[in-house]
Scaffold this active site. Structure first.
Site, mmCIF file in Angstrom:
data_model
loop_
_atom_site.group_PDB
_atom_site.id
_atom_site.type_symbol
_atom_site.label_atom_id
_atom_site.label_comp_id
_atom_site.label_asym_id
_atom_site.label_seq_id
_atom_site.Cartn_x
_atom_site.Cartn_y
_atom_site.Cartn_z
ATOM 1 C CE LYS A 113 48.994 33.872 30.653
ATOM 2 N NZ LYS A 113 48.711 33.809 32.070
ATOM 3 C CD GLU A 159 43.312 29.141 26.886
ATOM 4 O OE1 GLU A 159 44.238 28.308 26.952
ATOM 5 O OE2 GLU A 159 42.894 29.755 27.880
ATOM 6 C CD GLU A 171 45.374 32.275 38.284
ATOM 7 O OE1 GLU A 171 45.416 33.170 39.130
ATOM 8 O OE2 GLU A 171 45.458 32.493 37.057
ATOM 9 C CD GLU A 195 48.326 32.589 35.203
ATOM 10 O OE1 GLU A 195 49.459 32.718 34.697
ATOM 11 O OE2 GLU A 195 47.717 33.518 35.730
ATOM 12 C CG PHE A 244 36.914 50.058 37.591
ATOM 13 C CD1 PHE A 244 36.546 49.990 38.922
ATOM 14 C CD2 PHE A 244 36.057 49.547 36.640
ATOM 15 C CE1 PHE A 244 35.330 49.428 39.291
ATOM 16 C CE2 PHE A 244 34.834 48.980 36.994
ATOM 17 C CZ PHE A 244 34.480 48.919 38.330
HETATM 18 P P1 ADP Z 1 46.743 37.405 41.035
HETATM 19 O O1 ADP Z 1 46.220 36.257 40.191
HETATM 20 O O2 ADP Z 1 47.209 37.027 42.379
HETATM 21 O O3 ADP Z 1 45.918 38.648 40.997
HETATM 22 P P2 ADP Z 1 48.329 38.513 38.985
HETATM 23 O O4 ADP Z 1 48.906 37.545 37.996
HETATM 24 O O5 ADP Z 1 47.192 39.324 38.522
HETATM 25 O O6 ADP Z 1 48.033 37.718 40.295
HETATM 26 O O7 ADP Z 1 49.471 39.487 39.518
HETATM 27 C C1 ADP Z 1 49.798 39.607 40.873
HETATM 28 C C2 ADP Z 1 50.814 40.664 41.031
HETATM 29 O O8 ADP Z 1 51.932 40.417 40.227
HETATM 30 C C3 ADP Z 1 50.307 42.013 40.658
HETATM 31 O O9 ADP Z 1 50.889 42.963 41.524
HETATM 32 C C4 ADP Z 1 50.789 42.192 39.245
HETATM 33 O O10 ADP Z 1 50.923 43.559 38.955
HETATM 34 C C5 ADP Z 1 52.099 41.474 39.308
HETATM 35 N N1 ADP Z 1 52.447 40.861 38.045
HETATM 36 C C6 ADP Z 1 51.805 39.886 37.410
HETATM 37 N N2 ADP Z 1 52.419 39.544 36.284
HETATM 38 C C7 ADP Z 1 53.487 40.336 36.180
HETATM 39 C C8 ADP Z 1 54.552 40.471 35.225
HETATM 40 N N3 ADP Z 1 54.619 39.715 34.143
HETATM 41 N N4 ADP Z 1 55.493 41.392 35.456
HETATM 42 C C9 ADP Z 1 55.445 42.167 36.547
HETATM 43 N N5 ADP Z 1 54.484 42.074 37.483
HETATM 44 C C10 ADP Z 1 53.517 41.174 37.311
HETATM 45 P P1 ADP Z 2 46.994 36.176 33.907
HETATM 46 O O1 ADP Z 2 48.339 35.553 33.804
HETATM 47 O O2 ADP Z 2 46.966 37.538 33.321
HETATM 48 O O3 ADP Z 2 46.425 36.083 35.271
HETATM 49 P P2 ADP Z 2 45.117 34.066 33.136
HETATM 50 O O4 ADP Z 2 45.394 33.050 32.073
HETATM 51 O O5 ADP Z 2 45.192 33.608 34.542
HETATM 52 O O6 ADP Z 2 46.075 35.317 32.914
HETATM 53 O O7 ADP Z 2 43.694 34.703 32.837
HETATM 54 C C1 ADP Z 2 43.215 35.822 33.562
HETATM 55 C C2 ADP Z 2 41.695 35.838 33.498
HETATM 56 O O8 ADP Z 2 41.215 35.863 32.162
HETATM 57 C C3 ADP Z 2 41.055 34.629 34.113
HETATM 58 O O9 ADP Z 2 40.882 34.759 35.494
HETATM 59 C C4 ADP Z 2 39.726 34.580 33.372
HETATM 60 O O10 ADP Z 2 38.838 35.509 33.956
HETATM 61 C C5 ADP Z 2 40.052 35.062 31.997
HETATM 62 N N1 ADP Z 2 40.343 33.938 31.078
HETATM 63 C C6 ADP Z 2 41.546 33.459 30.769
HETATM 64 N N2 ADP Z 2 41.463 32.442 29.874
HETATM 65 C C7 ADP Z 2 40.150 32.282 29.605
HETATM 66 C C8 ADP Z 2 39.406 31.392 28.748
HETATM 67 N N3 ADP Z 2 39.984 30.474 27.988
HETATM 68 N N4 ADP Z 2 38.060 31.499 28.731
HETATM 69 C C9 ADP Z 2 37.448 32.438 29.481
HETATM 70 N N5 ADP Z 2 38.080 33.300 30.289
HETATM 71 C C10 ADP Z 2 39.423 33.232 30.366
HETATM 72 MG MG MG Z 3 46.004 34.445 36.366
#
Ligand code: ADP
Ligand code: ADP
Ligand code: MG
Length: 684
Positions: A116, A200, A275, A288, A348
């Site tokens: 990231k 951030e 995203e 990201e 959940f």
């Molecule tokens: P999306 O934004 O499509 O929901 P996520 O980042 O939440 O994507 O993750 C999508 C899939 O990848 C999920 O099945 C999650 O469990 C898996 N996943 C995400 N990050 C990791 C990681 N660092 N290691 C293993 N699995 C991951």
């Molecule tokens: P991941 O790799 O786990 O998907 P992300 O950076 O995509 O992580 O963030 C996952 C979620 O967290 C986003 O969809 C948003 O809902 C929330 N989020 C992340 N960063 C921020 C931010 N700076 N401000 C508000 N919400 C955030």
């Molecule tokens: Mg994400």
């Protein structure tokens, strides 16, 4: 083009990839752990190679085992799906050494975007708007506080290696920063083996809106519109849609162009997702980039008519994109609901177990694309589509080893309201039993006024369900329709129960036309007049609702027409009524005779008589035989006694397992309707 591909994944996404490959005439190889020998993706593939024990670390993430399977299969390319090895740059690198294509982006693009902090720096350099904050690794809690103050509260503390919502904390003050810094760091170390943390600005009123990009190896890169994924719990998505109800054409274009700029900056190829977090003023900031096929990719396919898996395969085979940015047209609206084996009534929490019933609604074509490769002709006006992506089957197990996702249910409509109502209907039709699941919650969100208005943020679930999900109370007019349906259905059930074989002619006479329906503390006295095609159920205020259905007692799903509108109910028979489920509501509905209702009124607290412990005489007649004694344990379906009526013998059977507590009638005794023949113990 490849002759054969291997899918280095499981579940719905493996099935999804196999579908497109098959349509393209490409042979498929599945891999499976020992827990997945009977899985759907294994059944669908042309070949299967077992790769090891159930834990992912010893099978789906064990790169050496996957590589051995690739070698053994002779596949020319590998699709990684999402999760597992999909975002590990060492995987495409190892495949390249074997001369096997990776159906995904180049390893350097994965590496650059996998972190990231690195990706945020890259995005800023490419002119992409990023969330205000620091771009470096934070050394300790003191530095974290200093930076948080500079940025201004609230802030988001994040793990650089994070994913799947892990290693993320919101902080509103210095103390929360210290605490959040420590806990994020620990969680990141435990989850990713990498404890680098950055901070951030926390964007308020945040909406998660992401751009789908698609690039080939000839320098072409386009965007396929956006998806809004603001309905999240624990920072993880549950409901997604395309397009976003929040974006205007200008913002969409600006976001699309920035996403393409970022993809170009890392020489991206294949499908990817950028995203963004968008604030209340439509300012958008890069979050990201996910360098893989996204879970929610179907909603984009449904409004563009583009099969993303097909495009990924073509790009990996070196083909040029066959269309350009101006060819991409967004048509209609698509919504995806992720059905998870998690209990919405208990925060959940994931639940595991066997799917004793799994009956998704039938797929239905409408819009640009339904299933991969299915391009229906121009749909009839008002038509809606249904698509269900899954990796499970009835009787199958949701195990503790993998993601608890059961299915991704998608609907398409000409506009958002049509797609949303089609989803509410499709969820009502979806039969899922045996494990805890979030279907009632998804139904509740579909009918929630704030969701209907498109006024959503990532805080929607926390704000609207602060005490957790407690089910839905249906509006009064809807309850009345349910009451009418229940009365008509109960009458049919009673006719069945009292029917005397061989003498069908006037059996309906013994079942009355006056009933009292009770749901919670509400009560509707109704009069039913039935004809061969249905029933008219009339209320005390003279409103009559016509109920028509092909439902038969014993069926678990009832599709009815009530007052001219469709009503779909999940039905479980209970003594004296039903358990009915629809639209996120879960109700015990009692249907009483006026006599039972009157008796009930005399009882304290208006408790209806608990007929579940009673064997009532269903028809006037003579007891001619008694098959049990007090103290006997009877099983469901076991004969209890025989009543002779109209010269026919009718055997009354136990509705459930029970212990006989009292017997009030003896052979030779004549009985009236609703006389209590037998009483059972409270609990067995
Ligand atoms: P999306 O934004 O499509 O929901 P996520 O980042 O939440 O994507 O993750 C999508 C899939 O990848 C999920 O099945 C999650 O469990 C898996 N996943 C995400 N990050 C990791 C990681 N660092 N290691 C293993 N699995 C991951
Ligand atoms: P991941 O790799 O786990 O998907 P992300 O950076 O995509 O992580 O963030 C996952 C979620 O967290 C986003 O969809 C948003 O809902 C929330 N989020 C992340 N960063 C921020 C931010 N700076 N401000 C508000 N919400 C955030
Ligand atoms: Mg994400």
């Amino acid at each position: 083009m490849f002759d054969k591909i291997l899918i280095a994944n499981r579940g719905e996404i493996a099935c999804r990839v196999i579908k497109t490959a098959r349509r393209m005439g490409i042979a498929t190889v599945a891999v499976c752990s020992d827990a997945d020998r009977n899985a759907l993706h294994v059944k669908m593939a042309d070949e299967v190679i077992p790769i090891g024990p159930p834990p992912a670390a010893q099978s789906y993430i064990a790169m050496d085992r996957i590589l051995a399977a690739v070698r053994e299969s002779g596949a020319g390319a590998v699709h990684p799906g999402y999760g597992f090895l999909s975002e590990n740059p060492a995987f495409p690198e190892a495949l390249a050494e074997m001369g096997v294509a990776f159906i995904g982006p180049p390893k350097d693009a994965i590496g650059a975007m996998g972190d990231k902090i690195t990706s945020k720096k890259l995005a800023a350099a490419a002119g992409v708007s990023t969330v205000p904050g620091c771009m470096g690794v934070i050394a300790d809690a003191d530095e974290a506080v200093k930076i948080a103050r500079e940025i201004g509260y609230p802030v988001m503390i994040k793990a650089s290696a994070g994913g799947g919502g892990k290693g993320m904390r919101i902080a509103w003050n210095d103390d929360e920063v210290r605490e959040g810094f420590r806990s994020s760091k620990n969680e990141a170390e435990a989850s990713f083996g990498d404890d680098r943390i950055f901070i951030e600005k926390f964007i308020t009123q945040p909406r998660h809106i992401e751009i789908q990009v698609l690039a080939d190896s000839h320098g072409n890169c386009i965007y396929l519109g956006e998806r809004e994924c603001s309905i999240q719990r624990r920072n993880q998505k549950v409901i997604e849609e395309a397009p976003s109800p929040f974006l205007d054409e200008t913002t969409r274009k600006a976001m699309g162009e920035q996403a393409v700029a970022l993809a170009r900056a890392v020489n991206y190829e294949s499908a990817g997702t950028v995203e963004f977090i968008v604030d209340g003023e439509r300012n958008f900031y890069f979050l990201e980039m996910n360098t893989r096929l996204q879970v929610e990719h179907p909603v984009t396919e449904l409004i563009t008519g583009i099969d993303l898996v097909e495009q990924m395969i073509r790009v990996a085979a070196g083909e040029k994109l066959a269309f350009s940015q101006s060819d991409v047209k967004l048509s209609g609206w698509a919504i995806e609901s992720r059905l998870y084996a998690e209990d919405p009534y208990r925060n959940f929490l994931p639940s595991i177990g066997r799917l004793t019933r799994y009956r998704p609604p039938a797929p239905r074509a409408a819009g640009p694309m339904l299933e991969s490769g299915n391009w229906p002709d121009e749909a009839a006006p008002g038509a809606t589509g249904v698509r269900n992506d899954t990796g499970v089957y009835e009787g199958g197990e949701i195990s503790m080893y993998y993601d608890p996702m059961i299915a991704k249910l998608c609907t398409w409509g000409a506009d958002r309201a049509a797609a949303r109502l089609a989803m509410a209907d499709a969820l009502d039709e979806f039969e899922l039993e045996g494990i805890g699941h979030n279907l009632p919650f998804l139904s509740a969100v579909m009918m929630h006024p704030r969701f209907a208005g498109g006024n959503i943020t990532t805080a929607f679930i926390d704000e609207e369900y602060p005490e957790g999900f407690r089910g839905v109370d249906l509006p009064g007019d809807q309850l009345r329709r349910v009451a009418a349906a229940a009365a008509a259905m109960y009458r049919v059930t009673e006719i069945r129960r009292t029917r005397i074989s061989g003498r069908m002619d006037n059996h309906e006479r013994r079942v009355g036309s006056e009933w009292v329906v009770r749901i919670g503390d509400r009560e509707w006295p109704v009069t039913i007049s039935a004809d061969p095609a249905g029933s008219d159920v009339c209320f005390e205020d003279d409103e009559c609702l016509r109920v028509e259905s092909d439902w038969l007692p014993g069926q678990s799903l009832a599709r009815l027409s009530v007052g001219g509108g469709a009503l779909t109910l999940k039905v479980d028979k209970l003594p004296g009524g039903f358990r009915l489920r629809l639209r996120g509501a879960d109700m015990r509905v009692q249907v009483l005779t006026p006599r039972q209702a009157k008796l009930a009124c005399l009882m304290p607290e208006k408790q209806p008589p608990d007929t579940s412990r009673l064997l009532l005489c269903p028809m006037p007649g003579l007891m001619v035989g008694l098959a049990v004694e007090v103290g006997d344990t009877v099983e469901e379906g076991q004969a209890l006694c025989t009543i002779e009526a109209m010269k026919m013998e009718n055997i009354l059977r136990a509705e459930r397992r029970a212990v006989v507590a009292r017997i009030n009638a003896a052979p030779g005794q004549s009985l009236a309707v609703d006389d209590v023949i037998m009483e059972f113990e409270q609990d067995v």
